[in-house]
Enzyme design. Structure first.
Site, short mmCIF file in Angstrom:
data_model
loop_
_atom_site.label_atom_id
_atom_site.label_comp_id
_atom_site.label_asym_id
_atom_site.label_seq_id
_atom_site.Cartn_x
_atom_site.Cartn_y
_atom_site.Cartn_z
N ASP A 268 15.20 7.78 -6.06
CA ASP A 268 14.64 6.44 -6.06
C ASP A 268 15.42 5.66 -7.12
O ASP A 268 16.07 6.22 -8.00
CB ASP A 268 13.14 6.48 -6.37
CG ASP A 268 12.45 5.23 -5.86
OD1 ASP A 268 11.24 5.27 -5.61
OD2 ASP A 268 13.16 4.20 -5.68
C1 GLC Z 1 12.02 1.02 -5.07
C2 GLC Z 1 11.12 1.90 -4.21
C3 GLC Z 1 11.82 2.55 -3.07
C4 GLC Z 1 12.90 1.61 -2.56
C5 GLC Z 1 13.95 1.51 -3.65
C6 GLC Z 1 15.05 0.52 -3.28
O1 GLC Z 1 11.69 1.14 -6.40
O2 GLC Z 1 10.34 2.88 -4.88
O3 GLC Z 1 10.85 2.82 -2.04
O4 GLC Z 1 13.47 2.10 -1.36
O5 GLC Z 1 13.41 1.17 -4.91
O6 GLC Z 1 14.53 -0.77 -3.22
#
Ligand code: GLC
Length: 733
Positions: A268
């Site tokens: 993430d």
């Molecule tokens: C965010 C989310 C994730 C997302 C990523 C990119 O913090 O937790 O679900 O795909 O970052 O935006």
């Protein structure tokens, strides 16, 4: 001069040789083609430099990671999200790039998809969103999310598929297949135990092996082993002391070794915190490190990533193995061959009529009719002359907001617009907002020019003059109201809605409530209103779907993918104090263990407001004649008949639950182990058959560290919800 017979022989020999040569070339070509995948990867590994390999293992921009231009290997492009393809952001920061050709179709939230209890809807959804991602040149779609709905306060429950591992496991697979048919990798998230947003980057979850294998991992296991997902996203939180983006147990031992996952683990954004762990604990691509949501130049320069310069130093010092690096790169190259370099890569399509139809069908099938006293719905426009539509959610855009799943849409039909489009001028429709999301004391954060009292007065006035009131409220993906990076503070509706409803009901009892949310809410007025629809964040086609159901063009067939508790303390996660939710000093214990959602309510005999699997129809269904087959190789087949005994066509989700009588271990009172959605014309009957394989009876034995089956009697329960069991049978194992 050569005789004719000799000429014939020569021709024969030549043609046989030609055939042999041709066959050999084809065989080589075929071999080359089939070997291309892994053989090509091995060729590239030999050609790539150490710098090129390490560069592939971390971001080069907000949403891309490096390829190897020198060798013709493209970069990997990624995009949110589970409900539609996010608008372009700048290369190095979160700001919108301001393109004019990146508007998308917004599909319903995944809670709605789960509420359809229809795997065909899931395939349709995945295919459509996959086509949009392909057209937009995205190799990885950052979704679907399948974290279990443990608490009604979790800000991101709207992005997931509810409280039951079996439902999530069945519904996630077709979505993945639909997406990946477009040479786009699904990236199933957030693996794992990301069941709240409060302290999401630091909370350290501990849960038992049973809870892990029986509740929190099954949907991820199905995604990998049946859905064949090409990527998985590690979650922000810790599990048993290690961040899940580099967690040896979850990523190496379970995901890669036990489930044989051959895809890519993507962190993430900002979920990586340690080079040695990131190298050795199963992470493949590090994304978003150092970005505090805005990104700050050199401090976040990609060379400072944990898997960048630090990784190269470790490799050069012999502190990191080339074998592990080559495994990471092989996985990334394999995903590139499956996506951007796929031989049969389709072209995709964007905001097509077909995608609107898909979005509307999922929305229509996911809306849940919670209450319908005296057949209040569908509205009969012959008897209704004036309708008062009240509520900010009747007009507010709900495709935006909620965090990374927010979208820039080509269009969005609001509930008010959907009604106006369908009733034309046959009925007089008055609208008042009734409340503003910033107007009440509940949500002081948003200064608002509205005055709550005047908004309420205007709403009550039109309600007093209307034949029927349609109230459209709920949550709205604001911060703390179904949004990423924050949980709700309580179960009640925000922005003074309960008070507003009390005032409306004083002047008009004929109120149909349309709740738009991704979470359960408290309903102090539940006994005072004749009808309640649980609508979800339905995307571009929201208003058309809601109006179709209200007016009876569509007979609602959705079922709740999670329990509505009467009060928060009825919920399992909220029954063990702060250590269970939200945690103490960032330490959290899932003390309700395997008893999540209806498993808690049924086992503890706590009556829900609305039960898991509940959903009414404008018609009725009769269940008859349950037959259970003999147990053959651990498999039992349940067969029964469903009849539509009403006057309109409709869909019913027949659910099958298993109960172990006199179990020697702690077990949930009942568990969903099968379901099938059938559509029937009035008077029509269908025979339904559901197979129960041995995993329908198993529990995870923590001493054996393996699945086990208790001998003895099991009750098979069949009905239209977890609380309306119509047929019972038993099997002896
Ligand atoms: C965010 C989310 C994730 C997302 C990523 C990119 O913090 O937790 O679900 O795909 O970052 O935006």
């Amino acid at each position: 001069m050569i005789s004719i017979s000799n000429q014939y022989c020569i021709q024969k020999v030549v043609s046989v040789c030609a055939f042999v040569i041709l066959a050999f070339i084809c065989q080589q070509g075929q071999a080359q083609k089939t070997l291309t995948g892994e053989a090509q990867i091995n060729i590239w590994l030999k050609q790539m430099t150490l710098d090129e390999k390490v560069a592939m293992c971390h971001a080069q921009s907000k949403f891309t990671s490096k390829g190897v231009p020198r060798l013709g290997i493209p970069e990997v492009t990624m995009s949110d999200g589970p409900h539609g393809v996010r608008a372009e952001v700048n290369w190095d920061n979160w700001s919108a790039a301001g393109w004019t050709n990146d508007s998308c179709t917004a599909f319903p939230a995944l809670t709605c998809l789960a509420a359809t209890f229809n795997p065909q809807m899931s395939l349709l959804y995945g295919q459509a969103i996959g086509e949009e991602a392909r057209y937009r040149n995205k190799d990885v779609l950052l979704g679907p999310g399948v974290n279990i709905y443990r608490t009604p306060l979790n800000g991101r429950n709207f992005e997931y598929m509810g409280e039951d591992p079996y439902l999530s496991s069945i519904m996630v697979v077709p979505y993945i297949k639909g997406v990946q048919q477009n040479a786009v990798a699904a990236c199933v998230k957030h693996y794992a135990f990301n069941n709240q947003e409060l302290w999401r980057s630091s909370v350290d979850v501990s849960a038992s092996d049973r809870a892990m294998f029986e509740i929190y991992l099954p949907a991820f296991k199905a995604a990998v082993m049946e859905g064949k997902a090409w990527s998985i996203m590690g979650s922000y939180n810790k599990f048993r002391g290690e961040h899940c983006c580099h967690n040896d147990l979850l990523l190496n031992k379970i995901l890669k070794d036990e489930w044989k996952f051959d895809g890519v683990v993507i962190s993430d954004w900002g979920g990586v915190h340690n080079t040695t762990q990131a190298i050795n604990n199963g992470l493949d691509i590090e994304m978003g490190t150092g970005t505090d949501g805005f990104g700050k130049g050199a401090k976040n320069a990609y060379d400072f990533y944990y898997l960048a310069n630090a990784y190269k130093t470790a490799l050069r010092n012999g502190e990191a193995s080339m074998t592990v690096l080559n495994d990471k790169v092989s996985r990334i190259l394999r995903m590139i061959l499956r996506t951007s370099m796929s031989k049969n890569r389709p072209f995709g399509s964007l905001v097509s009529e077909a995608h609107s139809t898909a979005a509307r069908k999922v929305a229509e099938e996911g809306i849940v009719l919670l209450k319908n006293q005296d057949n209040f719905l569908p509205l009969n426009l012959k008897e209704v002359k004036t309708i008062a539509v009240i509520g900010e959610n009747a007009t507010r855009s709900l495709t935006i907001g909620g965090g990374s799943s927010g979208l820039k849409v080509k269009y969005e039909v609001s509930p008010l617009q959907g009604l106006l489009d369908k009733v034309g001028n046959s009925v007089n429709i008055n609208y008042q907002m009734g409340y503003a999301s910033g107007a009440s004391d509940y949500n002081k954060e948003e200064a608002s020019s509205y005055d709550a009292d005047s908004l309420m007065r205007e709403a009550v006035t039109i309600a007093s003059k209307a034949d029927v009131v349609i109230y459209v409220g709920g949550l709205n993906k604001n911060h703390l109201q179904d949004s990423e990076d924050g949980d709700r503070a309580g179960l009640n509706l925000p922005f003074g809605q309960d008070k507003l409803l009390t005032e409306i009901l004083k002047v008009n009892k004929k109120v149909a409530i349309v709740l738009i949310s991704g979470n359960a809410v408290a309903m102090p007025w539940v006994n005072d209103v004749p009808a309640i629809l649980q609508s979800w964040y339905l995307g571009s086609e929201a208003g058309n779907a809601i109006a179709s159901v209200l007016l009876g063009e569509v007979n609602p067939s959705g079922k709740l993918p999670f329990t509505f508790p009467v009060q928060l303390s009825d919920n399992g996660a909220h029954s063990f104090g702060a250590i269970s939710y939200p945690g103490i000093d960032k330490k959290q214990e899932y003390k309700e263990d395997i008893l999540v959602g209806y498993r808690w309510h049924d086992t503890k005999k706590i009556e829900p407001l609305f039960a898991f699997g509940h959903g009414l129809s404008y018609t009725n269904f009769l269940y008859k004649n349950l037959q259970l087959s003999r147990v053959v190789n651990g498999v039992v087949t349940a067969t029964f008949t469903i009849t539509n005994t009403g006057k309109v066509y409709g869909g019913e989700v027949a659910q099958l639950y298993v109960h172990k009588k006199n179990s020697s271990i702690i077990r949930a009172e009942k568990e969903l182990k099968g379901f099938q959605k059938v559509f029937l014309n009035p008077g029509e009957s269908k025979s339904v058959s559901i197979q129960l394989k041995n995993n329908a009876f198993q529990y995870y034995d923590e001493t054996k560290k393996d699945w086990a089956t208790e001998k003895g009697e099991y009750e098979i329960q069949v009905g239209g919800s977890s609380r309306t069991i119509r047929l019972n049978g038993k099997v002896i194992l």
